[in-house]
Scaffold this active site. Sequence first.
Site, PDB file in Angstrom:
ATOM      1  N   GLY A  25       0.806  -1.204   0.000  1.00 54.23           N
ATOM      2  CA  GLY A  25       0.000   0.000   0.000  1.00 54.23           C
ATOM      3  C   GLY A  25       0.842   1.257   0.000  1.00 54.23           C
ATOM      4  N   VAL A  94      17.428  -9.460   1.756  1.00 50.15           N
ATOM      5  CA  VAL A  94      17.516 -10.639   2.622  1.00 50.15           C
ATOM      6  C   VAL A  94      17.076 -11.868   1.844  1.00 50.15           C
ATOM      7  CG1 VAL A  94      16.640 -11.735   4.719  1.00 50.15           C
ATOM      8  CG2 VAL A  94      17.125  -9.276   4.697  1.00 50.15           C
ATOM      9  N   ASP A 137       3.961  -0.309  12.981  1.00 52.13           N
ATOM     10  CA  ASP A 137       3.314  -1.165  11.960  1.00 52.13           C
ATOM     11  C   ASP A 137       3.916  -2.565  11.980  1.00 52.13           C
ATOM     12  OD1 ASP A 137       1.514  -1.761   9.956  1.00 52.13           O
ATOM     13  OD2 ASP A 137       2.748  -0.958   8.330  1.00 52.13           O
ATOM     14  N   PRO A 140       3.207  -9.477  10.100  1.00 46.82           N
ATOM     15  CA  PRO A 140       4.023 -10.534   9.474  1.00 46.82           C
ATOM     16  C   PRO A 140       4.735 -10.084   8.209  1.00 46.82           C
ATOM     17  CG  PRO A 140       1.953 -11.443  10.248  1.00 46.82           C
ATOM     18  CD  PRO A 140       1.849  -9.957  10.420  1.00 46.82           C
TER      19      PRO A 140
END
Length: 887
Positions: A25, A94, A137, A140
Amino acid sequence: MTDATRLTAALADRYVIERELGAGGMATVYLAHDVRHDRKVALKVLRPELSAILGGERFLHEIKTTANLQHPHILSLFDSGEADGLVYYVMPYVEGESLRDRLTREKQLPVDEAVRIAREVADALEYAHHHGIVHRDIKPENILLHGGHAMVADFGIALAASRSEGGARMTETGMSLGTPHYMSPEQAMGEREITPKADIYALGCVLYEMLTAEPPFTGATAQAIIARVMTEEPRSLTLQRKTIPPHVEAAVVTALAKLPADRFASAAQFAEALGKTDYAMPATRAGTAASRAVARPTATQSVLRGVPWLFAAAGIGTSAWLVTHRPRPVAPPAERFTLSFGRGAAAADATGSPIAVSPDGSRIVYVGLDSAGARRLFLRSLDRVDPVPIPGTLEAIQPFFSPDGQWLGFQQDGKLRKVALAGGAVVTICDAGGLFGASWGTGDVIVFSQSGRLRLVSAAGGQPTDLAVPDSARGELYRFPEFLPDARSAVFTAVTDSGPSLRAVMLADSLVKPLGQRGMSPHYVEGGYLVYAEQDGTLFAAPFDVRALRLIGAPQPITDNVRLGPAQVAKLGVARTGSLAYLAGTATQSELTLVDRDGRVQSLPSAPNRYAGPRFSPDGRRIAVTIQELGRRQSGGVLGDLWVWDVGARNFQRITFDTASAYAEWMPDGRRLVYGRASGSGVIALYRILTDGSGQPESLLARPSPIFESSPTPDGRSLVFRESHARTGRDIWIAPLDSPQSARSLLVTPFDERNPAVSPDDRWLAYASNETGAPEIYVRGLAEGGGRTRVSTGGGTEPRWARSGRELFFRTADSVYVVTVTPGPEFRGGAPRALLGGRFTTSTVTNWDVAPDGRGFVMVRTPESALEGTPLNVVLHWFDRLRSQRR
């Protein structure tokens, strides 16, 4: 010019963008190569419309405060800047996946691993909080797993957005500075000063989801989620998963306290509590936890659920929420929107209703087409963007939820099955050939319609028992039942020659009660309403007395143009809360195609329609096919009318005019067709008709159970057919045509046998059976007592013989296989060899054919447009108005 192209040009001396990794978003993420340091990085580009509102310079200044965070569980900020009007920031790339990716795949994590990840995140939070930075915020998506260990990303980004120039106008973009599922009550209330305890709450939500597969509060909309955050306590962890230690539950409950003062004083204390087996929550919190195990809401909670929530912006995940309380709540306006999923998850039609909505209205399960064009079930949470396929549901149809929303029931390969949405193996409940609707009630009992009667079975499995048997003399069929709340009674559709109507049945005495209302597909909605569809596709809601089992008021229209299907069913799902989803209009059309052995496709010059069961004539010059949609409603199955395509003349001739025919096979003389024809009540019998237009349908064989596909023997003297029996499922029989009532069984087993195909030499019968748990192809002697040979090795359906008898073809969901057959007194077939693939439509009946010369095939193909998706129409909050009027 795309953002990636603009950045590549502007940053050519510093970063080379390789590919897009994902979009959210707030930003789009690219994998890039850091030219100066020769390393891979994640380059995040802020959405241009957000840059304009936030003010790029101010935003970049704010996020630089996070650049000094150096911690093993925090993803560092390498760089930030503005290029060609685009604001970007750079973080390490990562190798691994996000916690969201893992939860999507595994649903729940092992308890020890979930606790370890939570403690690592808590360690990162403690470090950041000590440096005066609140993440705001935690979810997951922002927790990356590198070598199995947690790394928290986007530290301080939400804070920078909220502080930056124009931050008060953030809601104009619909962007979230916090996600409703993980948002603390004080964030939901729009508090200006957000403390580290908001991060502790969010981490509690994340750990709760790692342990149970869902956040503590879910809902159909952001409003619904926030309302539950403010008024409800989360369900007990140990009641949902007994392996969770008491001290872990105590720690999570403390982290999820409504008041920040009741939470842990620091993230370090949360981590410490998770590691102490003797940790117990304070007495006041323990009392709250004990009370939430009671299912009934308190009077205070009931009142609070009616409080209207006024949002600064529409859409899921806005940050500022305003709560007001009035003596008489004003119901929110109904929301209507469509969901489209595109290739790889396109919604599709199927037998019965292809849609189910969870009891709380937060999730939709639908039948969809995967990237190969095969049908399977998909789960779409209304608070998530992307649907996910449900493992083990290939070719599954007619989904329905358990009362707690944790399990999904469905029909697959003639069986009634279930699967836990949190993950696990698919479990077979019972045989369910001829299924038309099922409902899962409290007490773990399932009511379903099989071969026109209502039956009951334990959700744990077992032998079904009859609940209500229709009057066959009157041509009645009972279909699409739904349990009422106490599971002591159910409503359903009664189909007769005069059309569908609504009825109810009591489980205690099997007494059937007419409701005095025409319609189909009834669904009960909390507050006392019955939703049903009329035959013109209009959906209604009528006040309903669940105790007296009667309608008590005038119906009101909800929407029109709901898709109706064969067997008198509306293509929709309805939640107990009243949230609903449906398909609109008419069913997706298909194409009739010729395909050669190399996979080259030639579409026949016929208009798109609903084609099913194409068959070559013995000379290959004509193709018989069922066309299902002719502007009139069908009474059952894939019924329509039989047409014959002349390959040379390139035109159709209509053979039947009853809109109740299907499953045609050519007789060896090439002059007549044998086919199934339904009575007004939907019971299918076998008929024969000339194809030159001169004859009338001739009845061949009628039996108490529906007769579906057939295969004439090459000498034209006998007919092999498949029967669907309520107790034994799909069986295969053979009958002499001069005395068809003297039929004898070939295959009557506890398993499902279907797709019979007699070999050209009249010696062998090929068929599909699920005796191994999945459909496979077998060949047995046509003579009584013949043994069988398994032909397929990885699944198979719809066998067809080459005219030479030297090849046997069959299909899987997306491929055609061929087996070389060696003539002899015993059946000898080679190893299956993949021949071709494509988006050709499969079915429980044989939906293709082999040309007489063996060089090609006739197939039904899903149009390219269908792979883009059939939109799901969603209606929310429509019943809130009715309920408020009745208060």
